[in-house]
Design a protein around this motif. Structure first.
Motif, short mmCIF file in Angstrom:
data_model
loop_
_atom_site.label_atom_id
_atom_site.label_comp_id
_atom_site.label_asym_id
_atom_site.label_seq_id
_atom_site.Cartn_x
_atom_site.Cartn_y
_atom_site.Cartn_z
N UNK A 51 0.68 -1.28 0.17
CA UNK A 51 0.13 0.10 0.10
C UNK A 51 0.88 1.28 0.01
N UNK A 52 1.99 1.15 0.86
CA UNK A 52 2.94 2.42 0.96
C UNK A 52 3.65 2.61 -0.45
N UNK A 53 4.03 1.16 -1.04
CA UNK A 53 5.00 1.52 -2.11
C UNK A 53 4.49 1.60 -3.50
N UNK A 54 3.39 0.71 -3.52
CA UNK A 54 2.69 0.90 -5.08
C UNK A 54 1.38 1.89 -5.14
N UNK A 55 0.91 1.97 -3.82
CA UNK A 55 -0.44 2.97 -3.71
C UNK A 55 -0.10 4.20 -3.34
N UNK A 56 1.04 4.51 -3.05
CA UNK A 56 1.76 5.65 -2.21
C UNK A 56 0.67 6.36 -1.27
N UNK A 57 -0.07 5.34 -0.40
CA UNK A 57 -0.75 5.66 0.46
C UNK A 57 0.03 6.11 1.90
N UNK A 58 -0.21 6.98 2.79
CA UNK A 58 0.24 7.10 4.05
C UNK A 58 -0.41 6.35 5.00
N UNK A 59 -0.14 5.16 5.01
CA UNK A 59 -0.95 4.03 5.68
C UNK A 59 -0.19 3.46 6.90
N UNK A 60 -1.12 2.98 7.90
CA UNK A 60 -0.65 2.22 9.19
C UNK A 60 -1.60 1.48 9.74
N UNK A 61 -1.13 0.42 10.57
CA UNK A 61 -2.26 -0.39 11.08
C UNK A 61 -2.96 0.24 12.29
N UNK A 62 -4.20 0.24 12.25
CA UNK A 62 -4.74 0.63 13.62
C UNK A 62 -5.48 -0.73 14.31
N UNK A 72 -8.57 -9.78 16.78
CA UNK A 72 -7.70 -8.52 16.36
C UNK A 72 -7.33 -7.80 17.56
N UNK A 73 -6.15 -7.29 17.52
CA UNK A 73 -5.64 -6.22 18.72
C UNK A 73 -6.03 -4.78 18.11
N UNK A 74 -6.69 -3.92 18.94
CA UNK A 74 -6.96 -2.59 18.73
C UNK A 74 -5.97 -1.76 19.18
N UNK A 75 -4.83 -1.19 18.51
CA UNK A 75 -3.86 -0.64 19.09
C UNK A 75 -4.02 0.72 19.40
N UNK A 76 -5.13 1.45 19.13
CA UNK A 76 -5.59 2.92 19.47
C UNK A 76 -6.02 2.48 20.93
N UNK A 77 -6.95 1.63 21.15
CA UNK A 77 -7.43 1.38 22.38
C UNK A 77 -6.79 0.53 23.38
N UNK A 78 -5.53 -0.21 22.82
CA UNK A 78 -4.92 -1.16 23.68
C UNK A 78 -5.79 -2.18 24.27
N UNK A 79 -6.35 -2.89 23.30
CA UNK A 79 -7.18 -3.96 23.95
C UNK A 79 -7.30 -5.13 22.51
N UNK A 89 2.37 -7.84 23.19
CA UNK A 89 2.35 -6.46 23.72
C UNK A 89 3.63 -5.48 23.25
N UNK A 90 4.69 -6.16 23.12
CA UNK A 90 5.93 -5.59 22.41
C UNK A 90 5.59 -5.01 21.09
N UNK A 91 4.94 -5.81 20.21
CA UNK A 91 4.56 -5.48 18.65
C UNK A 91 3.65 -4.38 18.69
N UNK A 92 2.59 -4.69 19.60
CA UNK A 92 1.36 -3.56 19.61
C UNK A 92 1.73 -2.09 20.11
N UNK A 93 2.78 -2.26 20.94
CA UNK A 93 3.43 -0.96 21.46
C UNK A 93 4.17 -0.14 20.34
N UNK A 94 4.86 -1.28 19.52
CA UNK A 94 5.61 -0.48 18.52
C UNK A 94 4.88 -0.07 17.23
N UNK A 95 3.76 -0.73 17.07
CA UNK A 95 2.97 -0.44 16.08
C UNK A 95 2.25 0.92 16.35
N UNK A 96 1.92 0.86 17.50
CA UNK A 96 1.03 2.29 18.01
C UNK A 96 2.02 3.50 17.94
N UNK A 97 3.25 3.03 18.34
CA UNK A 97 4.12 4.41 18.15
C UNK A 97 4.27 4.81 16.47
N UNK A 98 4.33 3.68 15.81
CA UNK A 98 4.49 3.81 14.03
C UNK A 98 3.20 4.57 13.72
#
Length: 746
Positions: free
Chosen positions: A187-198, A211-218, A240-249
């Motif tokens: 999505x980022x390379x081919x569609x040029x979207x500023x995209x990130x997991x929520x 699924x893990x909701x990384x906005x609400x941390x649940x 938890x480590x991955x969720x924290x990293x992706x939330x920061x991203x």
């Protein structure tokens, strides 16, 4: 809050296409709540778009089930032979594909959501085009295995064209080889979207649990029958480590495009859930950020949080700026912003975006952009100035109709018995000369000869063609006097094949389709000057017109159009005669000299000329322009252009060599390849003329595992041997035609 009356139920609830009836009392009790008028902020108009087989229709089916719109879920091409709700056409149920876009509306958390499910095949791209034209937001569905594919690129371009904000939903996490992280990278390379997991998946393939909701941390788990019971819990320890990293991203990606969150991030202040959600909404509405959700619609996971996101992040009709052009004497003069308030304080403005022939006449789908329309009102088509009285207003749930008394700004509805074209604007005030921007319609790329199998079916054949050409602006029908064949043109072989099958099923008129004919074009290689005098005097007023100028090729990026430029100074060619010269040029451009195909990619520069005070007329200059083009035919250097298709082939890695060899044999240019866990995808540009029969060849050489998609890319000069062959065939056909005419004379 007004409740709309639902009346004339036996008539209103018959199927538009299938003729099925619905139990009245059951219908009223289960659907009355959907007929409520909601305030503007509680309305969403969304489309579901994606590449073929990404799960659009399955996702729509789940949305309708979870919102209580349908009582049972059915699968696309299901074992119970029922099929998905939105695939109401018999052909759609048999083939397991969406052919026509279908509209419905449903209720989720007191919000009214209008949904249009669109096809994925490039052959039906106009269905996506006109749906996105009238929608405020969209869900871009991506397959967790296939990722960004050719039609995803097309849909993305269409969203960009109409400035439609979107959410991304990575579907099919339960499939073997699912990799949502690779899809996000694409999505980022081919569609040029500023995209990130929520959201992040808890397990993949058969281990997909939630699924893990990384906005609400649940963590969110979907339990019970059909995943209807939602359980929210703590994030699993190992994630938890991955969720924290992706939330920061996520926060970093948002900070780059949202000033409010950016200031909090730079000042190292604590970022709350509300801060992140507000930033996602603001940046999503501006198309500066795409939130990425994950799930599997087939296994009933991730759909309800996606519905929540539609309410949280996509715009209501009042947050989208819709404009109309004020026309004076048929010419647009200024742009005005339409008022989307849900009341009758502003005059009604609506856009017809889709036509369909129903059992009760033409069904016209409209979007109301301003004001209110009530049953019994009169509306005017601004293009034709025709007045229409509204005898019946309906809202649609797939192929079922529900009568309503009034509609307001933001609603999608339908009318019966309105004679109009797709893209027409309607108003209640005939003195309001407004016109909304129409719908982009791509040119057809494939033509095939078509003949009814039985001569007695010609009446039904005519009815079918009249209906289909009116409904679908990419389906063209015409008689070619050169080849003496009736031709149909469309966006691909599947497109034309579907219409041939519909003629047999719906009109009892079996037809035979001939070999496709490619829409070649002829163009100049180099500029060529002309100086042509048309003079005819035989007593009384004669004809006199002289045109001087240059015909030159347009750049390759613009080689599908014709341009006429008036560069004359003074009165040698009076201005009233200029339109006649342009008409003469365009008339001659309908048929070239080399192969009889249309001219394109040419600029006609009129620089000078001469006229006679008595004998000159617009018709004289019309003939002079035709003579000038004939002169350039003889003196200029010409070449043939052919449509080049962007082809994407996906198959197991062991067949890579064979597929590359096939594409090279078909004069294809490989533009890139991707590999992923035993599968590879090749991207190539191949002349359309060389692509016929490729589907069978690909299946036989890959044991039925390979698949390909293609879409129109551009026009480019064809190879010298192809040009020579086309010229010889045309000359032979012309020679045969001349010989036959001579025999008839004798």
């Amino acid at each position: 809050m007004a409740i709309l009356s639902i009346f004339r139920l036996p008539l209103a609830l018959r199927s538009v296409r299938c003729g099925k009836s619905v139990n009245n009392s059951k219908f009223f009790s289960s659907h009355a709540k959907f007929a409520e008028h909601k305030p503007l902020e509680k309305i969403r108009n969304i489309g579901i778009s994606a590449h073929i087989d990404s799960g659009k229709t399955t996702l729509t089916e789940r949305i309708l089930f979870y919102t209580g719109r349908i009582e049972q879920m059915h699968e696309v091409k299901g074992k119970d032979n029922v099929g998905a709700t939105m695939d109401s056409m018999e052909l759609e149920r048999q083939r397991g594909i969406t052919i026509q876009s279908a509209a419905t509306y449903t209720l989720w958390k007191e919000h009214n959501i209008n949904i249009i499910d669109t096809p994925g095949h490039v052959d039906f791209t106009v269905e996506v085009e006109r749906a996105l034209r009238v929608l405020d937001g969209a869900i871009l569905v991506l397959c967790a295995v296939g990722g960004v594919q050719s039609q995803t690129l097309t849909v993305n371009r269409q969203m960009k064209r109409y400035n439609v904000p979107c959410l991304a939903f990575i579907n099919k996490l339960d499939r073997m080889g699912a990799n949502p992280y690779r899809v996000l990278h694409q999505m980022r390379s081919k569609l040029n979207h500023n995209a990130a997991f929520v959201q992040l998946p808890i397990g993949l393939e058969s281990a997909c649990q939630g699924v893990v909701d990384i906005v609400r941390n649940e963590a969110i788990y979907f339990e019970g029958d059909f995943g209807m019971k939602i359980r929210r819990d703590e994030i699993p320890q190992d994630m938890r480590t991955e969720a924290s990293e992706k939330r920061q991203e996520l926060i970093e990606h948002l900070s780059n495009v949202d000033d409010t969150l950016g200031e909090l991030f730079l000042e190292d202040k604590g970022v709350t859930v509300e801060d992140i959600m507000g930033a996602i909404r603001r940046s999503c509405l501006k198309r500066k950020f795409t939130p990425v959700f994950v799930g599997t619609a087939l296994k009933n996971k991730g759909v309800q949080p996606l519905l929540d996101a539609v309410l949280d992040y996509l715009p209501n009709p009042g947050e989208v700026e819709n404009t109309a052009l004020v026309e004076v004497e048929g010419k647009p003069t200024e742009k005005i912003i339409l008022n989307s308030a849900r009341d009758d304080s502003n005059p009604f403005v609506g856009l017809a975006f889709k036509l369909e022939a129903g059992r009760f006449g033409q069904l016209t789908y409209l979007r109301c952009y301003q004001g209110c329309l009530r049953k019994g009102d009169n509306i005017y088509n601004t293009r034709t100035s025709k007045k229409v009285r509204i005898a019946r207003l309906v809202r649609l749930h797939s192929n079922q109709m529900e009568d309503v008394n009034e509609v307001f700004a933001g609603d999608i509805f339908a009318l019966f018995g309105v004679d109009c074209a797709s893209g027409d604007t309607f108003v209640v005030n005939p003195k309001l000369p407004l016109s909304m921007e129409s719908i982009y319609v791509p040119d057809p790329v494939v033509s095939m000869s078509i003949v009814p199998n039985n001569a007695k079916d010609r009446d039904n054949f005519s009815k079918a063609v009249a209906r289909f050409t009116k409904e679908d602006p990419t389906f063209h029908f015409h008689f070619d006097p050169d080849v003496r064949e009736t031709l149909v043109s469309g966006m691909g072989e599947l497109h034309l094949e579907i219409y041939a099958q519909r003629m047999e099923r719906e009109y009892g008129c079996p037809v035979t389709l001939g070999k496709p004919k490619v829409a070649f074009r002829e163009t100049l290689v180099a500029p060529c000057p002309f100086d042509y005098l048309h003079k005819k005097q035989s007593g009384g007023q004669g004809q006199y017109g002289r045109v001087i100028g240059i015909m030159e090729p347009l750049p390759p990026t613009n080689n599908t159009v014709l341009e006429f430029v008036d560069e004359t100074i003074g009165t040698n060619v009076p201005k009233p005669y200029i339109p006649g010269i342009e008409k003469g040029f365009r008339a001659m451009a309908e048929k070239g000299l080399l192969t009889g195909h249309r001219l394109s990619g040419i600029k006609f520069r009129l620089q000078d000329g001469a006229h006679h005070i008595v004998d000159s007329s617009e018709y004289s200059f019309f003939l002079a322009a035709q003579g000038a083009v004939r002169e350039v035919f003889e003196n200029g250097s010409w070449q043939i252009l052919e449509p080049i298709m962007f082809v994407e082939v996906t198959a197991p890695e062991e067949f890579q060599g064979a597929i590359l060899g096939q594409l090279s044999k078909r004069h294809g240019i490989i533009t890139g390849t991707d590999g992923n866990e035993g599968w590879f995808t090749t991207y190539a540009e191949v002349p359309l003329n060389d692509m016929f029969g490729y589907a069978g060849e690909l299946r036989s050489s890959t044991q039925g595992k390979g698949e390909f998609t293609m879409e129109y890319s551009r026009y480019a000069p064809c190879l010298p041997e192809v040009q020579e062959k086309l010229i010889q065939e045309y000359q032979r056909a012309q020679g045969v035609g001349t010989d036959e005419r001579k025999k008839k004379k004798n």
